[in-house]
Scaffold this motif. Structure first.
Motif, PDB file in Angstrom:
ATOM      1  N   LYS A 287       1.004   5.307   8.616  1.00 39.78           N
ATOM      2  CA  LYS A 287      -0.407   5.496   8.319  1.00 39.78           C
ATOM      3  C   LYS A 287      -0.963   4.422   7.397  1.00 39.78           C
ATOM      4  O   LYS A 287      -2.037   3.878   7.658  1.00 39.78           O
ATOM      5  CB  LYS A 287      -0.609   6.879   7.674  1.00 39.78           C
ATOM      6  N   ALA A 288      -0.234   4.089   6.336  1.00 37.79           N
ATOM      7  CA  ALA A 288      -0.738   3.125   5.353  1.00 37.79           C
ATOM      8  C   ALA A 288      -0.956   1.758   6.003  1.00 37.79           C
ATOM      9  O   ALA A 288      -1.973   1.100   5.773  1.00 37.79           O
ATOM     10  CB  ALA A 288       0.229   3.004   4.185  1.00 37.79           C
ATOM     11  N   LYS A 289      -0.013   1.364   6.842  1.00 44.88           N
ATOM     12  CA  LYS A 289      -0.142   0.061   7.503  1.00 44.88           C
ATOM     13  C   LYS A 289      -1.285   0.073   8.516  1.00 44.88           C
ATOM     14  O   LYS A 289      -2.030  -0.894   8.651  1.00 44.88           O
ATOM     15  CB  LYS A 289       1.178  -0.307   8.175  1.00 44.88           C
ATOM     16  N   LEU A 290      -1.421   1.196   9.235  1.00 45.08           N
ATOM     17  CA  LEU A 290      -2.514   1.300  10.199  1.00 45.08           C
ATOM     18  C   LEU A 290      -3.863   1.230   9.479  1.00 45.08           C
ATOM     19  O   LEU A 290      -4.798   0.597   9.960  1.00 45.08           O
ATOM     20  CB  LEU A 290      -2.387   2.601  10.999  1.00 45.08           C
ATOM     21  N   ASP A 291      -3.933   1.876   8.326  1.00 39.01           N
ATOM     22  CA  ASP A 291      -5.145   1.830   7.510  1.00 39.01           C
ATOM     23  C   ASP A 291      -5.522   0.391   7.209  1.00 39.01           C
ATOM     24  O   ASP A 291      -6.674  -0.022   7.367  1.00 39.01           O
ATOM     25  CB  ASP A 291      -4.886   2.517   6.153  1.00 39.01           C
ATOM     26  N   ARG A 292      -4.532  -0.361   6.776  1.00 35.68           N
ATOM     27  CA  ARG A 292      -4.751  -1.755   6.426  1.00 35.68           C
ATOM     28  C   ARG A 292      -5.257  -2.559   7.629  1.00 35.68           C
ATOM     29  O   ARG A 292      -6.035  -3.498   7.477  1.00 35.68           O
ATOM     30  CB  ARG A 292      -3.437  -2.337   5.915  1.00 35.68           C
ATOM     31  N   PHE A 293      -4.799  -2.183   8.806  1.00 34.26           N
ATOM     32  CA  PHE A 293      -5.217  -2.891  10.024  1.00 34.26           C
ATOM     33  C   PHE A 293      -6.530  -2.365  10.583  1.00 34.26           C
ATOM     34  O   PHE A 293      -6.978  -2.782  11.640  1.00 34.26           O
ATOM     35  CB  PHE A 293      -4.123  -2.774  11.096  1.00 34.26           C
ATOM     36  N   GLY A 294      -7.134  -1.402   9.896  1.00 32.95           N
ATOM     37  CA  GLY A 294      -8.458  -0.932  10.313  1.00 32.95           C
ATOM     38  C   GLY A 294      -8.460   0.196  11.330  1.00 32.95           C
ATOM     39  O   GLY A 294      -9.439   0.383  12.050  1.00 32.95           O
ATOM     40  N   TYR A 295      -7.367   0.955  11.408  1.00 31.33           N
ATOM     41  CA  TYR A 295      -7.346   2.098  12.342  1.00 31.33           C
ATOM     42  C   TYR A 295      -7.611   3.414  11.595  1.00 31.33           C
ATOM     43  O   TYR A 295      -7.254   3.554  10.456  1.00 31.33           O
ATOM     44  CB  TYR A 295      -5.996   2.192  13.044  1.00 31.33           C
TER      45      TYR A 295
END
Ligand SMILES: Nc1nc2c(ncn2[C@@H]2O[C@H](COP(=O)(O)OP(=O)(O)O)[C@@H](O)[C@H]2O)c(=O)[nH]1
Ligand SMILES: [Mg+2]
Length: 295
Positions: A287-295
């Motif tokens: 989730k944290a990485k997806l957040d960073r990628f704008g998802y």
């Protein structure tokens, strides 16, 4: 004062039926990347069209969305959230199917059940079918879904798109424009730069690689005669990085050249493109990485 009508038009359906092709045909610009592979589109991308009728001016805000699938990754959950959001906003829904339909649209039908907006069912890719097959599909959809309108089109060849446009306009509510009249999309320029790199990754590599890649634009600097774009390509494992690079970096170089040419067409200016490949373990699951990628 002339009346104004405006509305959100959501383009939904299974992967690979031609949603992005249709969106681009309706908008008249290549906003959405298109490849022969499923799950190319990962975001909700808006395409805005303004026009005039004798009695009113109008603004159409199309949303291209990811194909509806059963989520296997956290990334897929985020993609399905984009679909749900676009259905909630929709004044009209374009439910896109194609002539290859195997009658397994249950996932899509479930999502549309609770949708109160008018639904136009579209049978796409009729350039690849006989009259009989098309007629069979129409009968099928009348029995299982009974949409307000069924239209058969070829998004690729611009057949039936004009008719569809007329239908869409007829459903628009009276409403002021949602976006300034000179805007083409809700997404910034760097989004499209990233998408064009992603498109070339989809067309240059086999199965697993495209799905394991995410592209982030770290610099987008426009001057009078050139745009300088720096991109980072994230993969999930070091082995994927090696595949992406290819022998002496030949393969990624090809991606860069093709992406740059597309960007120059899209932005109408010379582009200087840099690419860096980085490993971000399991980014699709976190989730944290997806957040960073704008998802
Ligand atoms: N023959 C034919 N191919 C089409 C048509 N529309 C889309 N395609 C192709 O179908 C594939 C998937 O298209 P795309 O727009 O990316 O589908 P999406 O996943 O629903 O967004 C691409 O190879 C398109 O060129 C059409 O009307 N006729
Ligand atoms: Mg698409």
């Amino acid at each position: 004062m002339k009346e104004h009508r405006a509305g959100f038009i959501s383009i939904v359906g299974k992967p690979n039926v031609g949603k992005s092709t249709l969106m681009n045909a309706l908008v008249g610009e290549k906003l959405s990347i298109i490849t022969s592979k499923a799950q190319t589109t990962r975001h909700r991308i808006m395409g805005i069209v303004n026009g005039e009728m004798p009695d009113y001016d109008f603004q159409l805000v199309y949303s291209d969305t990811p194909g509806i699938i059963k989520p296997q990754y956290e990334l897929h959950n985020a993609m399905m959230e984009f679909v749900h959001g676009s259905l909630e906003d929709a004044d009209v829904v374009l439910f896109v199917t194609d002539i290859y339909e195997k009658y397994d649209e249950e996932d899509v039908i479930q999502k549309l059940k609770h949708c109160e907006s008018p639904i136009i069912l579209i049978i796409n890719k009729i350039d690849l079918a006989t009259e009989e097959v098309i007629e069979e599909k129409i009968q099928h959809w009348k029995t299982v879904f009974d949409p307000k309108i069924i239209l058969s089109i070829s998004a690729l060849n611009n057949v039936g798109v004009e008719d569809l446009l007329k239908q869409v306009i007829s459903f628009l509510p009276v409403h002021p424009p949602y976006f300034p009249k000179d805007e083409l999309t809700d997404k910034p320029e760097r989004f499209f730069a990233a998408e064009l790199v992603r498109e070339k990754i989809f067309t240059n590599y086999k199965k697993e690689i495209p799905y394991s890649c995410e592209v982030v634009i770290t610099e987008f600097r426009e001057s009078d005669d050139i745009i300088k774009v720096s991109s980072e390509i994230f993969v999930e494992r070091a082995t994927q990085r090696a595949i992406l690079l290819g022998h002496k970096g030949e393969r990624i170089k090809k991606v860069g050249i093709e992406a740059r040419i597309e960007m120059e067409k899209f932005f109408g200016k010379k582009v200087f493109l840099e690419q860096y490949i980085k490993v971000e373990p399991d980014w699709r699951q976190q989730k944290a990485k997806l957040d960073r990628f704008g998802y």
